[in-house]
Design an enzyme around this catalytic site. Structure first.
Site, PDB file in Angstrom:
ATOM      1  N   GLY A  71      46.680 -68.320 162.347  1.00 52.04           N
ATOM      2  CA  GLY A  71      45.103 -68.615 162.699  1.00 52.04           C
ATOM      3  C   GLY A  71      44.462 -67.485 163.299  1.00 52.04           C
ATOM      4  O   GLY A  71      44.952 -66.538 162.866  1.00 52.04           O
ATOM      5  N   ASN A  72      43.425 -67.434 164.077  1.00 52.82           N
ATOM      6  CA  ASN A  72      42.817 -66.383 164.381  1.00 52.82           C
ATOM      7  C   ASN A  72      41.853 -66.773 165.711  1.00 52.82           C
ATOM      8  O   ASN A  72      42.066 -67.782 166.032  1.00 52.82           O
ATOM      9  CB  ASN A  72      41.543 -65.684 163.366  1.00 52.82           C
ATOM     10  CG  ASN A  72      40.641 -66.813 162.937  1.00 52.82           C
ATOM     11  OD1 ASN A  72      39.743 -67.075 164.010  1.00 52.82           O
ATOM     12  ND2 ASN A  72      40.677 -67.382 162.037  1.00 52.82           N
ATOM     13  N   ARG A  73      41.336 -65.697 166.158  1.00 51.69           N
ATOM     14  CA  ARG A  73      40.793 -65.996 167.801  1.00 51.69           C
ATOM     15  C   ARG A  73      39.356 -66.478 167.571  1.00 51.69           C
ATOM     16  O   ARG A  73      38.923 -66.411 169.104  1.00 51.69           O
ATOM     17  CB  ARG A  73      40.962 -64.396 168.425  1.00 51.69           C
ATOM     18  CG  ARG A  73      42.409 -64.296 168.993  1.00 51.69           C
ATOM     19  CD  ARG A  73      42.447 -62.994 169.633  1.00 51.69           C
ATOM     20  NE  ARG A  73      42.008 -61.704 168.998  1.00 51.69           N
ATOM     21  CZ  ARG A  73      40.942 -61.113 169.375  1.00 51.69           C
ATOM     22  NH1 ARG A  73      40.244 -61.320 170.264  1.00 51.69           N
ATOM     23  NH2 ARG A  73      40.636 -59.929 168.597  1.00 51.69           N
ATOM     24  N   ALA A 119      35.697 -68.580 161.099  1.00 51.69           N
ATOM     25  CA  ALA A 119      36.701 -67.676 160.526  1.00 51.69           C
ATOM     26  C   ALA A 119      37.674 -68.184 159.798  1.00 51.69           C
ATOM     27  O   ALA A 119      38.584 -68.763 160.545  1.00 51.69           O
ATOM     28  CB  ALA A 119      37.062 -66.764 161.878  1.00 51.69           C
TER      29      ALA A 119
END
Ligand code: PMT
Length: 407
Positions: free
Chosen positions: A215-217, A283
């Site tokens: 995943g990402n932030r 994102a």
């Protein structure tokens, strides 16, 4: 999962009720406005209380009804009519008798409702109710024309049997129709009224095993701020959100929660063709693990390597199928100055504009409450926005696109 915010949520409506047999329908109207999310306060004339009790209305709106200048004469507590006129986003007088319409024209101030109307800063709508001859009388018609010329919305009465036994025009419009017109009022007075906007927000999570993901932030804050700003300006917003812990902003029409890029793509594909504009703020993970496990990997059964395959480029797909009437904006998150890369995405994905944010700038990008961006338009124009709260920035972007993309 889909969540929808009611169409009148956060709208404050003062419902004025005057002395007509149609006052019984005002109870249904009050309930309908509440059901659609509005906060409702009721002001009744003495005449209205002859037809329906304040207790009925108070019970339906869950707060006391105002009908006198004083609330408790002996304690010296008075009803602040100015406060009521300033509090409301809209005053709806339903039913509006011939007498009240005349009082409004002449600026009379003989009861609390008239005082509220005289001190109101918000728009006013009236739903006349009276016998057919009173309605067609030249003085009533003149009064309606004068009120209309002053910006009052007239909700036309219906035709049918009247309390007098006569049949004709004068029946107050049905509560549902009045509530529809109240909704339409808020829609048409805002710059993005009738525009359908699709926004993607937040990260995607690509499962590795039963408990882990790639995943990402992204927190979803930027995308949700945009959804809120568009909805505040009257747009019909569909928000496709990755896994975030944010509440749906008020007035967002539809929220579709997804987890993976493939799910986000599916959700976007089902509604993009019906939209006037798309803003891709999510994102999205460009890759997902080729193999995933339904159970948890332990050290003993860990794969030696994780192989990845490409996810769909959602924005690219939207750009490919974009019609001449649709507008499409992307975001570009970069780690260097990023101008050339953002310009490349603008062209490759067939966008009308792209919003560049770079992690080089303190306070910009993932998770924080602020952002600093440069908007690049397809005509080569670049507009810089200083570091500011994402909410503020979102409002400015929505204003910008109203004039540069939709006008
Ligand atoms: O959510 P916050 O914590 O508030 O953070 C906001 C943000 C940093 C996530 C946001 O401002 C932002 O920059 N979003 C886009 C992030 C990104 O994925 O950028 P990108 O340069 O990788 O992608 C370019 C564009 O293509 C983006 O509009 C993206 O949504 C879209 N894309 C990317 C990959 C993919 N597979 N599908 C896509 O649609």
């Amino acid at each position: 999962m889909e969540l929808a915010s009611p169409p009148l949520s956060e709208r404050r409506i003062v419902l004025g009720i005057t002395g007509s047999i149609a006052a019984y329908k005002s109870a249904v109207l009050a309930r309908e406005l509440k059901r659609r999310g509005a906060e409702v306060r009721v002001v009744m004339t003495a005449g209205a209380t002859e037809f329906i009790t304040p207790l009925t209305l108070a019970t339906l709106i869950d707060r006391p009804v105002h009908s006198d200048f004083t609330e408790d004469e002996h304690a010296g507590v008075w009803t602040n009519h100015v406060e009521l006129g300033v509090w409301g986003d809209l005053i709806v007088v339903a039913p509006a008798t011939a007498n009240t319409l005349s009082a409004m024209v002449h600026g009379q101030c003989e009861n609390l409702l008239q005082a509220v109307l005289l001190s109101a800063r918000c728009p006013v709508a009236v739903a006349p109710a009276m016998d057919l001859d009173m309605f067609t009388h030249a003085s009533t018609q003149d009064n309606l024309r004068i009120l209309e010329s002053r910006g009052v919305d007239i909700i036309d009465p219906g035709t049918g049997p009247l309390a007098s036994g006569l049949v004709g025009k004068g029946r107050m419009a049905e509560p549902k129709d009045i509530a529809d017109q109240v909704e339409a009022h808020f829609q048409r007075t805002l710059p993005w009224s009738h525009k359908r906007v699709l926004i993607t927000a937040g990260p995607t999570q690509e499962p590795l095993d039963a408990v882990r993901f790639l995943g990402n932030r992204s927190s979803g804050k930027m995308g949700f701020a945009l959804a809120s700003a568009f909805a505040d300006q009257g747009a019909l917003v569909t928000l496709v959100a990755g896994p975030v812990s944010l509440a749906t902003p008020e007035r967002v029409h539809r929220r579709i929660d997804v987890s993976t890029a493939v799910e986000m793509n599916n959700a976007v594909q089902t509604c993009w063709a019906d939209m006037d504009m798309g803003v891709a703020c999510a994102a999205v993970a460009d890759f997902r693990p080729t193999l995933t496990s339904d159970s948890k990997w332990h050290r003993a059964n860990m794969p030696e390597a994780i192989t990845l395959e490409e996810n769909p480029d959602i924005l690219h797909g939207m750009g490919q199928s974009k019609s001449d009437a649709q507008r499409l904006v992307g975001f570009a998150l970069e780690t260097d100055e990023g101008l050339d890369s953002a310009k490349g995405k603008l062209v490759r994905k067939n966008l009308d504009a792209i919003v560049l944010n770079t992690l080089q700038d303190n306070g910009a990008g993932f998770a924080v409450d602020t952002n600093k961006v440069t908007v690049l338009n397809k005509n080569g124009q670049a507009l810089k926005f200083d570091l500011q709260a994402k909410d503020e920035l979102a409002q400015k972007l929505v204003d910008l696109w109203r004039t540069t993309l939709i006008a």
